[in-house]
Design an enzyme around this catalytic site. Structure first.
Site: not given
Length: 563
Positions: A199, A202, A398
């Site tokens: 993640s 991102k 997230s």
């Protein structure tokens, strides 16, 4: 007589100024909070004080110095006790209970692939040793830390090297530390090795979207009427935060869209018949102006390619990626974290819109798919919060649905197909324009759920440094959206008892066998640093041990002057 400024004060003054600027607004809010109780306390205390004054007046015509001092001290104690009582209650440790509860109640929801980790405590996070360092570091003036010493490469290697070499972190490890004031790399191990970022992808998605579409861009959802027909088309614009809930909480509301659509349809019908149409509060149908039945369709043609992420359908971490959805296709009342999702979020959103129109006196057919023509007339529009707010929400929680939507917004701004492939190509091209180190980088999606994603620790720290550049204020949400260790988002349940609590701001990344952490920290000398630590292992390492190892690395930066 002029008193020379002490050398110690000259050295400490910049920090004191930063502290004062950070604490000032809180003191104002605190004063506003205690003012009403103080007024009430004064009213209660006033009669006894008046009686006491009248009683002693005959005895003391002119108070002595001792009497005056004693009286002033007593009055001061009364006022202090009143303030303490009003600001309380207080617990046994001397911390104000309300303040403790507020901190503990901040967002705890883990990101989609960051659920609770075994072995972590469910207790309330400890108070941050100093939130001022975080605020000072992200206050926008990177140059202000230029006068404090920067950590040396040798010192950082001495403290970080052994930690990153720990076999418990996995077979593949990489780490980079960069001075945000100068952009100089202070530490690097495997800095250019492409690894699965999970993640932390991102961060790249956020930078690309903010530069391509802009921080003020809002995503529109529209209801349009095809000319010469009675067909109303609900046109999805790709807003993942569109909500059908009564409390929109600042998001675009499907209910508001139904209100305005019903009002427009009734006004149109009234214009045909010449009758006066009235609507009650909220746009619901009243007497007169009754609209005929309309054909309701929905349009998801803005997006291209498959709606199903490569991880497969039926995944609780992500709904099918479509241009039209309400509440991220969640089948419960959650707003973040894993949840069962609709198999067809667009159809569900259209059916909900039909129900809302029915409640407002508009009869519709069963919704079906269609594509709005260029000649269609807009009846009503609702818009998402600005992209800057979506970026912050995505990074803090997230949020995978927002991430995939932002990647497609980047694709649309760049003229690429709004698909997984188009989003990846547009993200790569946007970062290339910024001159960032992209060797070995691959963007297979916007969320980081795809293991085909590859980033380097060098690129992640370069993205963070770019977001801190004073010449790029549009990228600041990348920093302000990062979770705060021990307090917010995916770091709310980590760092308990560690020195990095409240000082580390970082994006987490977790897949099976993959653990990453990238963010910012202010060291003990007040220097703002960017860091990225990536680990990958097959077979997988113990998740708890690996995450604690990454947290230790970041905490070490927070406590190490290392100059």
């Amino acid at each position: 007589m002029v008193v020379p400024e002490l050398r110690a004060w000259r050295a400490a003054r910049p920090r004191v100024v930063r502290v004062a600027r950070s604490v000032g607004p809180r003191l104002v809010r605190a004063a506003a909070a205690v003012k009403p109780p103080l007024v009430r306390a004064a009213e209660v205390v006033k009669p006894p004080l008046v009686r006491a004054t009248e009683a002693v007046k005959p005895l003391v015509k002119r108070p002595s110095t001792v009497q005056f001092t004693t009286g002033a001290a007593t009055l001061g104690l009364v006022v202090a006790a009143t303030v303490v009582t009003a600001a309380g209650p207080w617990d046994s440790t001397g911390q104000r209970t309300a303040e403790r509860d507020w901190a503990a109640s901040r967002e705890r929801a883990g990101g989609a692939d960051h659920g609770s980790v075994s072995g972590t405590s469910g207790k309330e996070p400890a108070p941050a040793p100093s939130a001022v360092s975080v605020l000072a570091g992200l206050g926008g003036s990177v140059d202000s830390v230029g006068s404090v010493p920067s950590p040396t490469e040798k010192a950082l290697s001495g403290v970080l090297g052994p930690l990153l070499d720990d076999p418990a972190l996995g077979t593949d490890r990489a780490g980079v530390v960069v001075d945000m004031a100068t952009g100089k790399r202070l530490y690097g191990k495997g800095a250019d090795d492409p690894l699965t970022p999970a993640s932390t992808t991102k961060i790249a998605t956020a930078v690309a979207a903010l530069t391509a579409a802009g921080p003020e861009h809002r995503i529109a959802t529209r209801a349009v009427l095809e000319p010469g027909t009675e067909e109303v088309v609900l046109v999805g614009g790709g807003d993942p935060t569109l909500t059908a809930r009564k409390d929109a909480d600042g998001n675009a509301s499907l209910r508001d869209l139904a209100d305005d659509t019903a009002r427009a349809l009734k006004s149109r019908e009234t214009g045909k018949t010449g009758k006066t149409g009235k609507t009650d509060k909220g746009g619901k149908g009243g007497k007169g102006g009754k609209a005929a039945e309309v054909t309701l369709s929905y349009d998801t043609s803005l997006y291209a390619g498959s709606a199903v992420h490569p991880i497969g359908a039926g995944n609780t971490n992500l709904a099918p990626v479509t241009a039209l959805m309400a509440d991220e296709g969640r089948l419960d009342d959650s707003s973040s974290g894993p949840a069962d999702r609709s198999d067809d979020p667009a159809a569900d959103a259209a059916e909900k819109f039909a129900d809302l129109l029915h409640e407002r006196g508009i009869r519709t057919t069963v919704p079906g798919t269609s594509k709005a023509s260029a000649r269609a007339k807009t009846l009503a529009t609702v818009k998402s919060p600005p992209l800057s707010a979506l970026v912050e929400r995505m990074l803090t929680s997230s949020d995978n649905d927002i991430a995939e939507a932002l990647a497609r917004q980047t694709a649309l701004a760049a003229g690429e197909p709004a698909s997984f492939k188009g989003g990846g190509a547009a993200t790569h091209e946007q970062l290339k324009k910024l001159g960032l180190p992209l060797k070995g980088a691959k963007f297979a999606d916007g969320s980081g759920l795809d293991r085909a994603d590859k980033l380097t620790a060098d690129l992640l720290t370069a993205l963070l440094a770019e977001a801190a550049d004073q010449d790029r204020p549009e990228l600041r949400p990348v920093l302000t959206g990062l979770p705060v260790a021990g307090f917010t988002g995916t770091l709310s349940k980590r760092y308990e008892g560690r020195p990095g609590t409240g000082l580390v701001r970082a994006k987490t990344g977790t897949l099976t066998g993959v653990h990453t952490l990238a963010g910012t920290v202010v060291d003990t000398d007040g220097r703002l640093l960017a860091f990225a630590f990536l680990t990958e292992s097959d077979p997988p390492t113990d998740a708890t041990t690996t995450q604690q190892g990454l947290d230790t690395l970041a905490s070490t930066l927070a406590t190490c002057g290392c100059d």
